[in-house]
Design a protein around this motif. Sequence first.
Motif, mmCIF file in Angstrom:
data_model
loop_
_atom_site.group_PDB
_atom_site.id
_atom_site.type_symbol
_atom_site.label_atom_id
_atom_site.label_comp_id
_atom_site.label_asym_id
_atom_site.label_seq_id
_atom_site.Cartn_x
_atom_site.Cartn_y
_atom_site.Cartn_z
ATOM 1 N N THR A 60 -99.136 -43.384 16.014
ATOM 2 C CA THR A 60 -98.758 -44.721 16.476
ATOM 3 C C THR A 60 -99.952 -45.676 16.503
ATOM 4 O O THR A 60 -99.832 -46.802 17.000
ATOM 5 C CB THR A 60 -98.123 -44.673 17.876
ATOM 6 O OG1 THR A 60 -99.114 -44.281 18.837
ATOM 7 C CG2 THR A 60 -96.963 -43.690 17.916
ATOM 8 N N SER A 100 -83.622 -52.028 23.894
ATOM 9 C CA SER A 100 -84.429 -52.033 22.682
ATOM 10 C C SER A 100 -85.842 -51.504 22.921
ATOM 11 O O SER A 100 -86.460 -50.946 22.013
ATOM 12 C CB SER A 100 -84.490 -53.447 22.096
ATOM 13 O OG SER A 100 -85.089 -54.349 23.002
ATOM 14 N N ALA A 101 -86.368 -51.660 24.132
ATOM 15 C CA ALA A 101 -87.719 -51.165 24.412
ATOM 16 C C ALA A 101 -87.777 -49.646 24.254
ATOM 17 O O ALA A 101 -88.733 -49.096 23.694
ATOM 18 C CB ALA A 101 -88.145 -51.561 25.822
ATOM 19 N N ARG A 104 -87.546 -48.834 20.528
ATOM 20 C CA ARG A 104 -88.812 -49.090 19.831
ATOM 21 C C ARG A 104 -89.814 -47.961 20.079
ATOM 22 O O ARG A 104 -90.567 -47.566 19.177
ATOM 23 C CB ARG A 104 -89.403 -50.423 20.274
ATOM 24 C CG ARG A 104 -88.689 -51.633 19.704
ATOM 25 C CD ARG A 104 -89.440 -52.923 20.006
ATOM 26 N NE ARG A 104 -88.761 -54.069 19.426
ATOM 27 C CZ ARG A 104 -87.878 -54.830 20.071
ATOM 28 N NH1 ARG A 104 -87.600 -54.564 21.345
ATOM 29 N NH2 ARG A 104 -87.297 -55.835 19.473
ATOM 30 N N LYS A 105 -89.845 -47.448 21.288
ATOM 31 C CA LYS A 105 -90.737 -46.338 21.625
ATOM 32 C C LYS A 105 -90.431 -45.129 20.745
ATOM 33 O O LYS A 105 -91.348 -44.469 20.233
ATOM 34 C CB LYS A 105 -90.566 -45.985 23.101
ATOM 35 C CG LYS A 105 -91.445 -44.859 23.598
ATOM 36 C CD LYS A 105 -91.179 -44.597 25.083
ATOM 37 C CE LYS A 105 -92.031 -43.445 25.607
ATOM 38 N NZ LYS A 105 -91.748 -43.163 27.036
ATOM 39 N N PHE A 107 -88.748 -45.155 17.775
ATOM 40 C CA PHE A 107 -88.965 -45.465 16.361
ATOM 41 C C PHE A 107 -90.448 -45.539 16.020
ATOM 42 O O PHE A 107 -90.848 -45.253 14.891
ATOM 43 C CB PHE A 107 -88.279 -46.781 16.012
ATOM 44 C CG PHE A 107 -86.855 -46.628 15.558
ATOM 45 C CD1 PHE A 107 -86.444 -47.057 14.310
ATOM 46 C CD2 PHE A 107 -85.911 -46.046 16.391
ATOM 47 C CE1 PHE A 107 -85.127 -46.908 13.896
ATOM 48 C CE2 PHE A 107 -84.596 -45.898 15.994
ATOM 49 C CZ PHE A 107 -84.193 -46.325 14.738
ATOM 50 N N ASP A 108 -91.273 -45.945 16.981
ATOM 51 C CA ASP A 108 -92.699 -46.076 16.732
ATOM 52 C C ASP A 108 -93.298 -44.755 16.283
ATOM 53 O O ASP A 108 -94.159 -44.708 15.394
ATOM 54 C CB ASP A 108 -93.403 -46.569 18.003
ATOM 55 C CG ASP A 108 -94.745 -47.204 17.714
ATOM 56 O OD1 ASP A 108 -94.963 -47.656 16.567
ATOM 57 O OD2 ASP A 108 -95.584 -47.258 18.624
ATOM 58 N N SER A 151 -80.976 -42.649 20.669
ATOM 59 C CA SER A 151 -82.229 -43.230 20.186
ATOM 60 C C SER A 151 -82.938 -42.270 19.233
ATOM 61 O O SER A 151 -83.432 -42.670 18.179
ATOM 62 C CB SER A 151 -83.143 -43.597 21.358
ATOM 63 O OG SER A 151 -83.485 -42.456 22.113
ATOM 64 N N SER A 155 -83.347 -42.741 15.105
ATOM 65 C CA SER A 155 -84.672 -42.738 14.471
ATOM 66 C C SER A 155 -84.723 -41.708 13.351
ATOM 67 O O SER A 155 -85.345 -41.940 12.306
ATOM 68 C CB SER A 155 -85.768 -42.451 15.507
ATOM 69 O OG SER A 155 -85.776 -41.105 15.919
#
Length: 292
Positions: A60, A100-101, A104-105, A107-108, A151, A155
Amino acid sequence: MASTGKIWFITGAASGFGRCLITEVLGRGDRVIATSRSLAPLAALEGTTENLRLLQLDVTDGPDIIKSKMAEAVAFFGGLDVIVNNAGANYTGILEEGGSAFLRKQFDICLFGVMDVTTAALPYLRAQKDGTVVIIGSRSAWIPEVPGIGSYASSKAAVHALAEGFSGELAHLNIRVLLVEPSAFRTPMAKADGFLDGLKRTDGIPDYDVPRNKTLGLFTNFPPPAGDPVRGMRAVVDVVKGEGVAAGKPWPTYLVLGRDAEKAILAKTETLKRHLQEWTEVVRGVEFESNL
């Protein structure tokens, strides 16, 4: 004298699949650059063989840092042949609650990390017009309906599509892509600290309590997975090197590991087939009259 076999770059090598890959690859006489966010779990391997190098790498950290790390990796043995995108994380939680937060974690690590590592390696593989990119996916991409894994599953579905995209774009350069789709294996991921925190949150939306508790019960009482990570990674190395179970077989692009993954894929494809059969008139009936 160092081995003249393939040079492997493995992310997330501290445990699970990554650690098994180190042992298997070294056992075949190849060389390994093992990376991990923290090298502490790999410290015991330092200096045990001239065919192994350790490199701290957080997937990341972003493309610039990862490109620099990749250049450092190439300098170890003077090249790269196989990139294994194994680093990942599995954050459970109800989609609406995480927002979304939370997504994003996830997917990052599981998507953008794969993208940054792969694109950092590709200039070296393109220059030699040869190489292999291995991407570890998951059967979860086929069962996102299980409450709480949305999630992670999304991903992995995205990374599956990314692998297929790379496969199409790199084939003419003699760079192969292998998408590994494993079932549950006996690795530390499912037992990791915080794995169920997203489902156990005390400020959750009560409307989701029924599916939340069902999934919590599923994971809490989950029997030991049937997947043997040693055998699984042996199959991956066989495919990459064209040995063992892969000897004489064409490049598969996909490598499904475990009966649970097989079952999930067959169930989803059957669902889609039924949809196409039941809705054929609608599927085909939305085109201009001249095409009907």
